[in-house]
Motif scaffolding. Structure first.
Motif, PDB file in Angstrom:
ATOM      1  N   SER A   1      -6.979   1.458  -7.568  1.00 41.03           N
ATOM      2  CA  SER A   1      -7.217   2.837  -7.157  1.00 41.03           C
ATOM      3  C   SER A   1      -7.109   4.026  -8.320  1.00 41.03           C
ATOM      4  CB  SER A   1      -6.080   3.122  -6.567  1.00 41.03           C
ATOM      5  OG  SER A   1      -6.087   2.498  -5.034  1.00 41.03           O
ATOM      6  N   THR A   2      -7.018   3.605  -9.531  1.00 41.83           N
ATOM      7  CA  THR A   2      -7.237   4.514 -10.616  1.00 41.83           C
ATOM      8  C   THR A   2      -8.389   4.112 -11.586  1.00 41.83           C
ATOM      9  OG1 THR A   2      -5.684   2.967 -11.705  1.00 41.83           O
ATOM     10  CG2 THR A   2      -4.711   5.314 -10.690  1.00 41.83           C
ATOM     11  N   VAL A   3      -8.582   4.792 -12.369  1.00 41.47           N
ATOM     12  CA  VAL A   3      -9.768   4.591 -13.255  1.00 41.47           C
ATOM     13  C   VAL A   3      -9.361   3.448 -14.338  1.00 41.47           C
ATOM     14  CG1 VAL A   3     -11.437   5.594 -15.074  1.00 41.47           C
ATOM     15  CG2 VAL A   3     -10.620   6.789 -13.158  1.00 41.47           C
ATOM     16  N   LEU A   4     -10.380   2.469 -14.445  1.00 45.20           N
ATOM     17  CA  LEU A   4     -10.179   1.581 -15.292  1.00 45.20           C
ATOM     18  C   LEU A   4     -10.370   1.681 -16.908  1.00 45.20           C
ATOM     19  CD1 LEU A   4      -9.830  -1.495 -15.776  1.00 45.20           C
ATOM     20  CD2 LEU A   4     -12.454  -1.855 -15.814  1.00 45.20           C
ATOM     21  N   GLY A   5      -9.091   1.847 -17.486  1.00 53.11           N
ATOM     22  CA  GLY A   5      -9.074   2.361 -18.980  1.00 53.11           C
ATOM     23  C   GLY A   5      -7.608   2.519 -19.152  1.00 53.11           C
ATOM     24  N   LYS A   6      -7.535   2.785 -20.629  1.00 52.14           N
ATOM     25  CA  LYS A   6      -6.072   2.804 -21.018  1.00 52.14           C
ATOM     26  C   LYS A   6      -5.416   3.862 -20.561  1.00 52.14           C
ATOM     27  CE  LYS A   6      -3.895   2.858 -25.640  1.00 52.14           C
ATOM     28  NZ  LYS A   6      -3.999   2.891 -27.078  1.00 52.14           N
ATOM     29  N   SER A   7      -4.327   3.689 -19.988  1.00 51.39           N
ATOM     30  CA  SER A   7      -3.573   4.878 -19.423  1.00 51.39           C
ATOM     31  C   SER A   7      -1.838   4.294 -19.314  1.00 51.39           C
ATOM     32  CB  SER A   7      -3.954   5.250 -17.983  1.00 51.39           C
ATOM     33  OG  SER A   7      -3.791   4.265 -17.216  1.00 51.39           O
ATOM     34  N   GLY A   8      -1.164   5.498 -18.964  1.00 57.58           N
ATOM     35  CA  GLY A   8       0.339   5.042 -18.801  1.00 57.58           C
ATOM     36  C   GLY A   8       0.384   4.290 -17.678  1.00 57.58           C
ATOM     37  N   VAL A   9       0.012   4.491 -16.595  1.00 58.48           N
ATOM     38  CA  VAL A   9       0.343   3.874 -15.263  1.00 58.48           C
ATOM     39  C   VAL A   9      -1.246   3.672 -14.554  1.00 58.48           C
ATOM     40  CG1 VAL A   9       1.276   3.974 -12.970  1.00 58.48           C
ATOM     41  CG2 VAL A   9       2.371   4.890 -15.181  1.00 58.48           C
ATOM     42  N   ALA A  10      -1.380   2.484 -13.864  1.00 57.99           N
ATOM     43  CA  ALA A  10      -2.434   2.180 -13.192  1.00 57.99           C
ATOM     44  C   ALA A  10      -2.181   1.849 -11.854  1.00 57.99           C
ATOM     45  CB  ALA A  10      -3.359   1.189 -13.714  1.00 57.99           C
ATOM     46  N   VAL A  11      -2.602   1.951 -10.817  1.00 63.02           N
ATOM     47  CA  VAL A  11      -2.195   1.582  -9.376  1.00 63.02           C
ATOM     48  C   VAL A  11      -3.086   0.817  -8.762  1.00 63.02           C
ATOM     49  CG1 VAL A  11      -1.776   2.563  -7.152  1.00 63.02           C
ATOM     50  CG2 VAL A  11      -1.069   3.799  -9.245  1.00 63.02           C
ATOM     51  N   ILE A  12      -2.854  -0.506  -8.222  1.00 62.30           N
ATOM     52  CA  ILE A  12      -3.645  -1.405  -7.305  1.00 62.30           C
ATOM     53  C   ILE A  12      -3.337  -1.260  -6.035  1.00 62.30           C
ATOM     54  CG2 ILE A  12      -4.314  -3.658  -6.909  1.00 62.30           C
ATOM     55  CD1 ILE A  12      -4.003  -4.217  -9.841  1.00 62.30           C
ATOM     56  N   ARG A  13      -4.346  -0.870  -4.999  1.00 66.67           N
ATOM     57  CA  ARG A  13      -3.667  -0.854  -3.481  1.00 66.67           C
ATOM     58  C   ARG A  13      -4.398  -1.855  -2.882  1.00 66.67           C
ATOM     59  NH1 ARG A  13      -5.630   4.519  -1.180  1.00 66.67           N
ATOM     60  NH2 ARG A  13      -3.777   5.289  -2.299  1.00 66.67           N
ATOM     61  N   ILE A  14      -3.488  -2.578  -1.932  1.00 65.37           N
ATOM     62  CA  ILE A  14      -3.832  -3.660  -1.210  1.00 65.37           C
ATOM     63  C   ILE A  14      -3.361  -3.091   0.505  1.00 65.37           C
ATOM     64  CG2 ILE A  14      -3.026  -5.973  -0.389  1.00 65.37           C
ATOM     65  CD1 ILE A  14      -1.834  -6.403  -3.348  1.00 65.37           C
ATOM     66  N   SER A  15      -4.373  -3.005   1.212  1.00 57.77           N
ATOM     67  CA  SER A  15      -4.272  -2.815   2.711  1.00 57.77           C
ATOM     68  C   SER A  15      -4.622  -3.979   3.583  1.00 57.77           C
ATOM     69  CB  SER A  15      -5.191  -1.483   2.709  1.00 57.77           C
ATOM     70  OG  SER A  15      -5.096  -1.024   3.952  1.00 57.77           O
ATOM     71  N   GLY A  16      -4.038  -3.743   4.786  1.00 54.28           N
ATOM     72  CA  GLY A  16      -4.448  -4.843   5.564  1.00 54.28           C
ATOM     73  C   GLY A  16      -2.997  -5.579   6.321  1.00 54.28           C
ATOM     74  N   PRO A  17      -3.019  -6.384   7.149  1.00 51.55           N
ATOM     75  CA  PRO A  17      -2.285  -7.138   7.917  1.00 51.55           C
ATOM     76  C   PRO A  17      -1.272  -7.832   7.125  1.00 51.55           C
ATOM     77  CG  PRO A  17      -4.129  -7.945   8.650  1.00 51.55           C
ATOM     78  CD  PRO A  17      -4.552  -6.975   7.795  1.00 51.55           C
ATOM     79  N   GLN A  18      -1.817  -8.424   5.798  1.00 52.32           N
ATOM     80  CA  GLN A  18      -0.989  -9.363   4.855  1.00 52.32           C
ATOM     81  C   GLN A  18      -0.652  -8.843   3.845  1.00 52.32           C
ATOM     82  OE1 GLN A  18      -1.647 -13.721   5.409  1.00 52.32           O
ATOM     83  NE2 GLN A  18      -4.003 -12.937   6.259  1.00 52.32           N
ATOM     84  N   ALA A  19      -0.589  -7.317   3.680  1.00 60.03           N
ATOM     85  CA  ALA A  19      -0.417  -6.755   2.500  1.00 60.03           C
ATOM     86  C   ALA A  19       1.072  -6.747   1.975  1.00 60.03           C
ATOM     87  CB  ALA A  19      -0.540  -5.318   2.637  1.00 60.03           C
ATOM     88  N   ARG A  20       1.781  -7.177   3.006  1.00 59.76           N
ATOM     89  CA  ARG A  20       3.321  -7.445   2.523  1.00 59.76           C
ATOM     90  C   ARG A  20       3.513  -8.700   2.103  1.00 59.76           C
ATOM     91  NH1 ARG A  20       8.296  -5.255   4.958  1.00 59.76           N
ATOM     92  NH2 ARG A  20       7.011  -4.551   6.655  1.00 59.76           N
ATOM     93  N   ALA A  21       2.657  -9.838   2.357  1.00 58.41           N
ATOM     94  CA  ALA A  21       2.906 -11.263   1.823  1.00 58.41           C
ATOM     95  C   ALA A  21       2.361 -11.175   0.437  1.00 58.41           C
ATOM     96  CB  ALA A  21       2.358 -12.192   2.765  1.00 58.41           C
TER      97      ALA A  21
END
Length: 370
Positions: free
Chosen positions: A9-29
């Motif tokens: 969900s954030t720009v691919l590049g050197k940074s302090g923090v990056a965020v990967i988002r997972i969405s759907g019925p099995q996200a918790r798993a």
């Protein structure tokens, strides 16, 4: 059952923090697959160490943030992995997620599309979100925020409600004429429809301005050769964009630069000097200059003297026009004031009330006002 999708969900590049988002019925798993065995709580940040699927290697120490359906951005279960913004770490985590059989990479805009289908936002807000993410200037951001907050949706819903009200009254008048529905209903309906027409036309005029702000205001600098067009462009851009020379016809093509002027996105164009030319390349440059002038939102015409203005009256259409007398560093203050007044009077003879000013691209005189 919908797919479970993931994306950075954030720009691919050197940074302090990056965020990967997972969405759907099995996200918790997914959390358990990468090493976090406890049950995730809704909207509670959790510090965790995550591993490769085979548990042989530590991927990173992250923060897991879970949003339970339907209380999430798009109405689905969402798991966010907040990891260190190292390109190597990001790629390793994405590679591991790609190995999970029930996960697939999200298509562009798919998270927002799901939010639209789940009734979390309407189409207008979805478009506003796209504009908000694409905003490069403060004015673009302000317009997109209004759309994202639902101001446009509220306007459209009001029009819809008004039209349904008119329609219901007219249908009642047609279906039950024997009920003596007051004839004032027709007058009310006509006034309501006329008011809606005026509101919509006003909105459309404002929409055109909004589109210009979002896409960038097209400003063209034009004039005869050697009046200082390229110098003005370089001054506004604060760098050497165009070649400046005493040789007439130096600029042969339309030279463009994107600027942020006072929060407004601007596409500024320098054009070839307009004159009678024999050189084939210069002729083409002049043709392109005239075409750019016709397509401009604002046309800045740079003059050496008031006498030059006549030759430019046929070179623009409905664009806003600003007439700028340049090289006033070579004139006295009295001559500058007289030139501005004279040009204003000359334009009035042609029923034009354009902005008129005076500048010097050498000394900087008048640039702040301009």
């Amino acid at each position: 059952m919908h797919d479970t999708i993931f994306a950075l969900s954030t720009v691919l590049g050197k940074s302090g923090v990056a965020v990967i988002r997972i969405s759907g019925p099995q996200a918790r798993a997914v959390a358990k697959l990468i090493g976090y065995e406890k049950e995730l709580e809704h909207k509670r940040a959790t510090l965790a160490t995550i591993y490769t699927l085979n548990r042989e290697q530590v991927l990173d120490e992250v923060i897991l943030l879970f949003f339970a359906s339907p209380h999430s951005f798009n109405g689905e279960d969402i798991l966010e992995i907040h990891l260190h913004g190292s390109i190597a770490i990001i790629n390793d985590v994405l590679a591991e997620l790609s190995k999970v059989t029930f996960l697939r990479i999200a298509e562009p805009g798919e998270f927002t599309k799901i939010a639209f289908y789940n009734g979390k936002m309407d189409l207008v807000k979805a478009e506003g979100l796209a504009d908000f993410l694409d905003a490069e200037t403060s004015m673009q951001k302000i317009i997109a925020q209004k759309q994202l907050r639902g101001e446009l949706s509220d306007t459209y819903n009001k029009w819809r409600t008004d039209l349904i009200g008119v329609l219901s009254q007219l249908e009642a008048l047609i279906d039950f004429p024997e009920d003596d529905i007051p004839e004032e209903v027709l007058d009310w309906a006509a006034k309501t429809v006329q008011s809606l027409i005026e509101e919509i036309n006003l909105h459309l005029r404002g929409h055109d301005q909004g589109v210009s702000i979002m896409n960038g205001i097209n400003i063209v600098i034009s004039g005869a050769p050697n009046v200082g067009k390229s110098s003005l462009m370089n001054l506004l851009a604060k760098k050497e964009i165009a070649i400046v020379s005493d040789i007439a016809g130096t600029t042969r093509d339309v030279i463009q630069v994107k600027l942020d002027l006072g929060g407004f996105a601007v596409l500024l164009s320098d054009t070839a000097g307009i004159r009678e030319a024999n050189d084939l390349i210069e002729k083409e440059g002049i043709r392109r200059a005239k075409q750019a002038i016709k397509e401009a939102d604002i046309n800045i015409i740079v003059l050496n003297s008031v006498a030059d203005f006549i030759s430019h009256l046929d070179n623009f259409s409905d664009a806003e026009v600003i007439w700028m007398i340049n090289k006033v560093d070579l004139m006295s203050r009295q001559d500058v004031a007289s030139s501005i007044n004279l040009l204003t009077e000359k334009l009035a003879e042609f029923n034009r009330e354009d902005e008129v000013g005076a500048i010097s691209t050498v000394s900087g005189y008048g640039i702040d006002n301009f």
